[in-house]
Design an enzyme around this catalytic site. Structure first.
Site, PDB file in Angstrom:
ATOM      1  N   TYR A  60       0.755  -1.213   0.015  1.00 21.91           N
ATOM      2  CA  TYR A  60      -0.015   0.013  -0.055  1.00 21.91           C
ATOM      3  C   TYR A  60       0.845   1.271   0.100  1.00 21.91           C
ATOM      4  O   TYR A  60       2.322   1.219   0.112  1.00 21.91           O
ATOM      5  CB  TYR A  60      -1.068  -0.082   1.325  1.00 21.91           C
TER       6      TYR A  60
ATOM      7  N   SER B  86       7.059   1.465   9.542  1.00 25.35           N
ATOM      8  CA  SER B  86       7.187   0.381   8.721  1.00 25.35           C
ATOM      9  C   SER B  86       5.734  -0.441   8.572  1.00 25.35           C
ATOM     10  O   SER B  86       5.068  -0.455   9.301  1.00 25.35           O
ATOM     11  CB  SER B  86       8.253  -0.420   9.045  1.00 25.35           C
ATOM     12  N   LYS B  87       5.874  -0.836   7.245  1.00 23.11           N
ATOM     13  CA  LYS B  87       4.550  -1.519   7.016  1.00 23.11           C
ATOM     14  C   LYS B  87       4.119  -2.911   7.783  1.00 23.11           C
ATOM     15  O   LYS B  87       3.131  -2.978   8.426  1.00 23.11           O
ATOM     16  CB  LYS B  87       4.471  -2.005   5.611  1.00 23.11           C
ATOM     17  N   ARG B  88       5.414  -3.539   8.064  1.00 21.64           N
ATOM     18  CA  ARG B  88       5.081  -4.932   8.980  1.00 21.64           C
ATOM     19  C   ARG B  88       4.751  -4.642  10.276  1.00 21.64           C
ATOM     20  O   ARG B  88       4.054  -5.064  11.012  1.00 21.64           O
ATOM     21  CB  ARG B  88       6.538  -5.320   8.992  1.00 21.64           C
TER      22      ARG B  88
END
Length: 476
Positions: A16, A248-250
Site C-alpha cells: 500500500y 514500517s509496513k510490517r
RNA sequence: GUCCCCGUCGUCUAGAGGCCCAGGACGCUGGCCUUUCAAGCCGGUAACACGGGUUCGAAUCCCGUCGGGGACACCA
C-alpha cells in the site's frame, strides 16, 4: 531566472501507499507546484518478488485520494517515459556496457554463496568486508552468469553534497565499496536505476527520506563516472512509530494511508497532519492546501525524526469537520452510515442534520456514524445505570407531560421540541436538566447526546413517541 | 562492528547570540459556559541531554561525552 524544477516521487509498488511515502510525495509535489515546476511519478518496480500491479493501483489511488496529481507518469505519459523501470531495461544495459568498456564497472562472477561465506568470515574477524578486494578482475571466473558491479575509483577522495535540509555531508571513498548495478538477469538495483532515471528524466531535485542519505554517495560516484551533473538533494526526516522506530509496513498498521481513509480521516486532515511532521510555518497548525502551496519550502523542513501522534491527527481531523461545508461532509458520511448497516436513501436529509449535530462530538467519520446509531435503530437499549438514575418515579410525570405535548406538536422541528422541555420544567418548577435528562435517556438510551431538540427531531416523531412510551411503561 | 544523520515540554514544533528565568499546538488537568456530552473561552502542568569552551552575553557557535535513529543485499 532559474530553470523550472523537476521533481519526482518514485515508490516501489510492493504494497500500500506508505505514510512516509505520502509525505515524501507531498513535499515534492508542494515544491514543484510552488515553483511552477513539474511533478513526476515513477514506479520502481524492479523487485520482481514483491512488486504487483495491484500495488501500483493502490499507490495511484492513494495519491489521488490525497489530492496529489502528477504531470508525467503512469496514466498520463510524458516525454521522458516509460515511467516504470521494468520497461527501461534496455537503457540500463546500454549504460552498463559503456561503463564496463570504460573500466568503471565490471562483471562480478562471485556467487551469492561465496559472497555470503566471505562476509560471514570477515564479520567473525571483525573486519570490514570489501568487495573491491575480492571481486574485481577474478581470473578463475567460470563462464557463469554475472552481475555488473560499479568499480570504485582507486586512490583517495571524498564524495560530498550539500543537502537542502541537512547541509553539507561528506564521505570518504575508503568508506565506500564496489556495489551491484545490474543483476545477472539485467534488472537494475536501486542505486543504478535511480541515477539513470533521475538524470534521463532531467530531475533537478531529489527529495526523499533520510534512510537514503547513505545511498546518495554511491549514486554520486556513478554520476561522476558517467560525467553527469548530479541533481540537488533534500533528505526528509523520518516518521517514527510509537516505539521510536521507522514507521514500517510490517510493524505499524498506521503506516497505511488508506487505513486512515477507512477510519474516516479526511484527506485534507491527513495532508495537514503529515505536512507538519518535519515542516512548520511559525505557530500555524491548521494549514490549508493553498497556504501550503504558498509557504512550503525545504528551508523550513527540520532534520529531526518525528513520532506519529494519533491524538493530534484526530484533533486536526475534527478541525476540518468544523470548517467544512456540512453538505460536503454529509456526502462523505453516507458511506460510513451504510457501512454500519443503517438505511440511508439517496436524498435523505438526515446525514446533513447529523453532521451539524455531531461534528463537534466526533473526530472521525467512522466515529460519527457509530455515534449516530440511536438515530437509525428501532427502539433503544437503555443503559441500566442511566435508566436507574433518570427514569424514576419522580421523573415519570414529567416524561408523561412531555409525551403528551410532543404528541400534539404540529411541526416536528428542534425549536418547538426544545420549547416543550422548557415549558414542562417551568410548569413543574424544576431545572431544565430534570426534564431533559430523563427524556434523553428514554430516547437515546444514555446520558450524552446533542441538544434535546435536535436529537428528537433526528429520531423522528413516531420513534420518539414510541421510546417515550416504552420508558414511561417500565417505571412502576 | 563500520559509516551517516539527529538531540527544545510525554508528542509535533517556534527559536537562525541578547526580543527566551524559552512561545504555540496535541495530550493531561482546574475553572467558566451549560439540559447532558461535546465544542468554545480562561488558567495550570511540562523541555533547551550532559560536560567543557568561545563571547560582555548561548537553546542558538565549537569540541567532547552520552543518547536516539538510519544505512551497510543480486530490497528499495
Amino acid at each position: 531566472m532559474a530553470k523550472a524544477p523537476r521533481l519526482r516521487f518514485a515508490p516501489s509498488p510492493t504494497g500500500y501507499l506508505h505514510i512516509g511515502g505520502a509525505r515524501t510525495a507531498l513535499f515534492n509535489w508542494l515544491y514543484a507546484r510552488r515553483h511552477q515546476g513539474t511533478f513526476i511519478l515513477r514506479m520502481e518496480d524492479t523487485d520482481q518478488a514483491r512488486s504487483t500491479p495491484e500495488s501500483v493501483q493502490t499507490i495511484l489511488d492513494g495519491l489521488r485520494w490525497l489530492g496529489i496529481d502528477w504531470d508525467e507518469g503512469p496514466g498520463v505519459g510524458g516525454d521522458f517515459g516509460p515511467y516504470n523501470q521494468m520497461a527501461r531495461l534496455g537503457i540500463y544495459k546500454e549504460y552498463a556496457e559503456r561503463l564496463i568498456a570504460e573500466g568503471k564497472a565490471y562483471r562480478c562472477y562471485c556467487t551469492r554463496e561465496e559472497l555470503d561465506a566471505r562476509r560471514a568470515e570477515y564479520e567473525k574477524q571483525k573486519r570490514q568486508y570489501k568487495y573491491e578486494g575480492t571481486c574485481r578482475d577474478r581470473q578463475d571466473a567460470p563462464d557463469r552468469p554475472a552481475v555488473i558491479r560499479f568499480r570504485m575509483p582507486d586512490g583517495e577522495g571524498q564524495a560530498s553534497f550539500t543537502d537542502r535540509v541537512l547541509g553539507k555531508i561528506t564521505k570518504e571513498w575508503s568508506d565506500l565499496d564496489d556495489w551491484v548495478m545490474l543483476r545477472a538477469d539485467g534488472i537494475p538495483l536501486y542505486n543504478y536505476g535511480c541515477v539513470l532515471d533521475d538524470h534521463l528524466m532531467e530531475i533537478t531535485l531529489v527529495g526523499r527520506g533520510q534512510e537514503h542519505v547513505n545511498s546518495t554517495f554511491p549514486q554520486l560516484m556513478l554520476y561522476r563516472a558517467l560525467g553527469w551533473e548530479p541533481p540537488e538533494f533534500a533528505h526528509f526526516p523520518l516518521i517514527l512509530g510509537p516505539d521510536r522506530e521507522k514507521l514500517s509496513k510490517r510493524k505499524h498498521p498506521e503506516a497505511d494511508v488508506m487505513l486512515h481513509a477507512r477510519n474516516g480521516i479526511l484527506p485534507e486532515a491527513l495532508n495537514n497532519f503529515v505536512v507538519r511532521l518535519g515542516w512548520s510555518h511559525g505557530d500555524d497548525e491548521v494549514i490549508t492546501r493553498a497556504q501550503m502551496l504558498e509557504w512550503f519550502d525545504f528551508a523550513q523542513v527540520g532534520s529531526t525524526s518525528g513520532v506519529w501522534n494519533p491524538e493530534k491527527l484526530l484533533w486536526v481531523n475534527q478541525q476540518y469537520f468544523k470548517s467544512m461545508a456540512p453538505e460536503a461532509l454529509a456526502a462523505l458520511l453516507v458511506p460510513f452510515l451504510r457501512e454500519k448497516g443503517f438505511t440511508v436513501p439517496d436524498g435523505d436529509p438526515r446525514p446533513e442534520k447529523l453532521v451539524k449535530a455531531l461534528r463537534e462530538r466526533a473526530r472521525t467519520l467512522s466515529e460519527m456514524a457509530e455515534t449516530a446509531r440511536y438515530f437509525f435503530s428501532s427502539g433503544v437499549t437503555l443503559d441500566e445505570k442511566a435508566a436507574a438514575k433518570h427514569l424514576t418515579a419522580d421523573s415519570k410525570p414529567l416524561l408523561q407531560r412531555v409525551r403528551t405535548l410532543a404528541g400534539e406538536l404540529a411541526a416536528w422541528t428542534p425549536e418547538p421540541l426544545e420549547h416543550i422541555v422548557k415549558q414542562v420544567s417551568e410548569e413543574s418548577s424544576v431545572g431544565m436538566g430534570k426534564v431533559a435528562q430523563p427524556v434523553r435517556v428514554a430516547v437515546t438510551g444514555g446520558t450524552a447526546s446533542p441538544g434535546i431538540g435536535e436529537t428528537l427531531e433526528l429520531i423522528g416523531r413516531d420513534e420518539t413517541l414510541r421510546r417515550l412510551d416504552a420508558a414511561i411503561g417500565r417505571i412502576p
